[in-house]
Motif scaffolding. Structure first.
Motif, PDB file in Angstrom:
ATOM      1  N   VAL A   5       0.858  -1.184   0.000  1.00 52.10           N
ATOM      2  CA  VAL A   5       0.000   0.000   0.000  1.00 52.10           C
ATOM      3  C   VAL A   5       0.895   1.234   0.000  1.00 52.10           C
ATOM      4  CG1 VAL A   5      -1.728   1.323   1.279  1.00 52.10           C
ATOM      5  CG2 VAL A   5      -1.853  -1.177   1.227  1.00 52.10           C
ATOM      6  N   ARG A   6       0.512   2.231  -0.826  1.00 56.37           N
ATOM      7  CA  ARG A   6       1.297   3.463  -0.908  1.00 56.37           C
ATOM      8  C   ARG A   6       0.378   4.679  -0.787  1.00 56.37           C
ATOM      9  NH1 ARG A   6       4.940   1.919  -6.297  1.00 56.37           N
ATOM     10  NH2 ARG A   6       6.011   0.095  -5.374  1.00 56.37           N
ATOM     11  N   TRP A   7       0.646   5.512   0.179  1.00 52.25           N
ATOM     12  CA  TRP A   7       0.022   6.837   0.256  1.00 52.25           C
ATOM     13  C   TRP A   7       1.026   7.819  -0.351  1.00 52.25           C
ATOM     14  CZ3 TRP A   7      -0.557   3.260   4.191  1.00 52.25           C
ATOM     15  CH2 TRP A   7      -1.879   2.954   4.572  1.00 52.25           C
ATOM     16  N   LYS A   8       0.620   8.564  -1.397  1.00 53.36           N
ATOM     17  CA  LYS A   8       1.575   9.349  -2.169  1.00 53.36           C
ATOM     18  C   LYS A   8       1.167  10.818  -2.282  1.00 53.36           C
ATOM     19  CE  LYS A   8       3.268   7.405  -5.833  1.00 53.36           C
ATOM     20  NZ  LYS A   8       3.442   6.781  -7.165  1.00 53.36           N
ATOM     21  N   ASN A   9       2.167  11.643  -2.573  1.00 56.58           N
ATOM     22  CA  ASN A   9       1.967  13.065  -2.883  1.00 56.58           C
ATOM     23  C   ASN A   9       1.240  13.813  -1.763  1.00 56.58           C
ATOM     24  OD1 ASN A   9       3.217  12.774  -5.427  1.00 56.58           O
ATOM     25  ND2 ASN A   9       1.295  12.011  -6.306  1.00 56.58           N
ATOM     26  N   GLY A  10       1.561  13.464  -0.537  1.00 58.53           N
ATOM     27  CA  GLY A  10       1.026  14.188   0.614  1.00 58.53           C
ATOM     28  C   GLY A  10       2.041  15.186   1.143  1.00 58.53           C
ATOM     29  N   ASN A  11       1.764  15.744   2.311  1.00 64.99           N
ATOM     30  CA  ASN A  11       2.692  16.696   2.925  1.00 64.99           C
ATOM     31  C   ASN A  11       2.458  16.699   4.428  1.00 64.99           C
ATOM     32  OD1 ASN A  11       4.315  18.797   3.731  1.00 64.99           O
ATOM     33  ND2 ASN A  11       3.674  20.195   2.108  1.00 64.99           N
ATOM     34  N   LEU A  12       3.187  15.816   5.127  1.00 64.74           N
ATOM     35  CA  LEU A  12       3.109  15.720   6.582  1.00 64.74           C
ATOM     36  C   LEU A  12       4.354  16.372   7.173  1.00 64.74           C
ATOM     37  CD1 LEU A  12       1.912  14.689   9.250  1.00 64.74           C
ATOM     38  CD2 LEU A  12       2.999  12.478   8.798  1.00 64.74           C
ATOM     39  N   SER A  13       4.171  17.564   7.740  1.00 60.49           N
ATOM     40  CA  SER A  13       5.289  18.317   8.293  1.00 60.49           C
ATOM     41  C   SER A  13       6.014  17.523   9.379  1.00 60.49           C
ATOM     42  CB  SER A  13       4.781  19.642   8.885  1.00 60.49           C
ATOM     43  OG  SER A  13       5.793  20.279   9.643  1.00 60.49           O
ATOM     44  N   ASP A  14       7.311  17.745   9.484  1.00 60.84           N
ATOM     45  CA  ASP A  14       8.116  17.116  10.539  1.00 60.84           C
ATOM     46  C   ASP A  14       7.629  17.533  11.922  1.00 60.84           C
ATOM     47  OD1 ASP A  14      10.513  15.636  11.473  1.00 60.84           O
ATOM     48  OD2 ASP A  14      11.207  17.619  12.086  1.00 60.84           O
ATOM     49  N   ASP A  15       6.898  18.635  12.010  1.00 58.87           N
ATOM     50  CA  ASP A  15       6.396  19.108  13.297  1.00 58.87           C
ATOM     51  C   ASP A  15       5.205  18.292  13.797  1.00 58.87           C
ATOM     52  OD1 ASP A  15       8.168  21.278  13.670  1.00 58.87           O
ATOM     53  OD2 ASP A  15       7.003  22.489  12.275  1.00 58.87           O
ATOM     54  N   PHE A  16       4.637  17.427  12.928  1.00 58.34           N
ATOM     55  CA  PHE A  16       3.400  16.748  13.297  1.00 58.34           C
ATOM     56  C   PHE A  16       3.508  15.236  13.154  1.00 58.34           C
ATOM     57  CE2 PHE A  16       2.160  20.993  11.772  1.00 58.34           C
ATOM     58  CZ  PHE A  16       1.625  21.483  12.956  1.00 58.34           C
ATOM     59  N   TYR A  17       2.549  14.578  13.761  1.00 58.18           N
ATOM     60  CA  TYR A  17       2.443  13.122  13.784  1.00 58.18           C
ATOM     61  C   TYR A  17       1.139  12.730  13.109  1.00 58.18           C
ATOM     62  CZ  TYR A  17      -0.059   9.346  16.300  1.00 58.18           C
ATOM     63  OH  TYR A  17      -0.865   8.300  16.637  1.00 58.18           O
ATOM     64  N   ASP A  18       1.115  11.584  12.438  1.00 57.02           N
ATOM     65  CA  ASP A  18      -0.125  11.138  11.808  1.00 57.02           C
ATOM     66  C   ASP A  18      -0.152   9.618  11.771  1.00 57.02           C
ATOM     67  OD1 ASP A  18      -2.595  11.267  10.631  1.00 57.02           O
ATOM     68  OD2 ASP A  18      -1.957  12.443   8.902  1.00 57.02           O
ATOM     69  N   THR A  19      -1.328   9.071  11.430  1.00 58.64           N
ATOM     70  CA  THR A  19      -1.492   7.625  11.342  1.00 58.64           C
ATOM     71  C   THR A  19      -1.948   7.231   9.936  1.00 58.64           C
ATOM     72  OG1 THR A  19      -3.780   7.766  12.155  1.00 58.64           O
ATOM     73  CG2 THR A  19      -2.042   7.380  13.791  1.00 58.64           C
TER      74      THR A  19
END
Length: 332
Positions: free
Chosen positions: A106-120
């Motif tokens: 599975v690939r989630w692509k072309n996103g933008n999760l800043s180093d300042d934040f956490y996600d699942t």
């Protein structure tokens, strides 16, 4: 004190760290729940606590191990989704059907999760044919532009992973009765304005100018699942092209128009920001595995037998209210 600004509000860094302390306790990618019961369907939730050397995460790839089957990833707002399909090493039973192939990455692509934040990142799947005490490894590749971090190391013989520099996330399989089969659970994808039709009962046809909208339905969702799918058919009886430009609903924070295409055993899902063209004399179907609505940030998961109100906005025909009947998770 450094501050982080998001969603129009400013929070102190200490408050942010306190709220995500459980995620920052480890520096590598891990599972939120690290145990799974034999022969149970689970929501495998990967935690990504940071970027790559301060850079934002733009892609997350997860390889699925043998024994984790019938996988269905949860789409994420702002990310494109790819599912790579291939052969299983064994044959698995899926409600009486013998299944030999399925999702293997599975690939989630072309996103933008800043180093300042956490996600699942969440994948629904079934743990099948795995002995208790076995640890299933899910190698993860975290990409931050041109910077790549691989979380793929597995201790020899299933030993302690704490000494590894880049350990793969592990799920330990434990004995016990099989968990919920989520795939079968029901809780488990305006008058006064020109061209606007009145809201029609679920499943019936509603008109907006030269357009007829019919067959509307949504799929039941998992408990706690924030993302759902919706479907309907649009027929253009006129001689002028039109376009579905946007959709809204009071039951979700956002409704996106998505396209799903499968080619060479790769399923790709992406948002259609320009909407869907409805050519003159043409019929366009939004259906599972193809064009569809994606309800984001759903307030209460859709349950079988409920209805979902939506407002469709067309470029020429205007707005129309439609009611989607919630069917089972299989769309029946």
């Amino acid at each position: 004190m450094k501050t982080i600004k998001t969603f129009g509000k400013t929070f102190g860094l200490a408050a942010v760290l306190s709220a995500t302390a459980f995620a920052s306790a480890e520096a590598h990618v891990t599972f939120l729940d690290r145990e799974a019961t034999q022969d149970s369907t689970i929501l495998a939730t990967l935690q990504v606590p940071h970027g790559c050397d301060g850079k934002a995460t733009t892609e997350v790839r997860v390889k699925l191990p043998e024994g984790f089957v019938f996988a269905k990833p949860q789409p994420k707002a702002g990310w494109e989704l790819e599912v790579i399909k291939g052969d299983y090493q064994k044959t698995y039973d899926n409600h009486g059907d013998k299944v030999k192939t399925g999702a293997i990455e599975v690939r989630w692509k072309n996103g933008n999760l800043s180093d300042d934040f956490y996600d699942t990142f969440v994948i629904q799947g079934k743990v099948s044919g795995v002995e208790a005490g076995t640890s299933l490894a899910f190698p993860v590749t975290q990409m931050c532009g041109e910077t790549v971090t691989a979380w793929d190391q597995v201790a020899a013989g299933g030993g302690d992973a704490h000494g590894l520099k880049s350990p793969a996330p592990l799920l330990k399989v434990v004995a016990g009765e099989g968990g919920h089969d989520y795939d079968d659970m029901a809780g488990m994808d305006m008058s006064g304005m020109a061209g606007m039709g009145a809201a029609a009962p679920a499943g019936e046809t509603v008109k907006a100018g030269d357009l007829e909208v019919s067959g509307g339905f949504a799929k039941a969702m998992l408990p706690g699942q924030p993302v759902g799918g919706g479907f309907f058919t649009v027929k253009n009886n006129g001689q002028t092209d039109d376009r579905l430009v946007s959709v809204s609903s009071p039951v979700s924070g956002e409704v996106q128009i998505h396209e799903m295409v499968t080619k060479d055993n790769v399923m790709r899902m992406r948002q259609l920001k320009d909407g869907i063209a409805i050519g003159a004399g043409e019929t366009v179907k939004l259906e599972p595995g193809n064009l569809h609505l994606m309800f984001q940030k759903v307030k209460t998961p859709f349950k079988q037998g409920d209805t979902v109100p939506v407002t469709l906005t067309f470029e020429k025909a205007g707005k129309v209210d439609l009611v989607l009947q919630v069917l089972s998770a299989q769309g029946k």
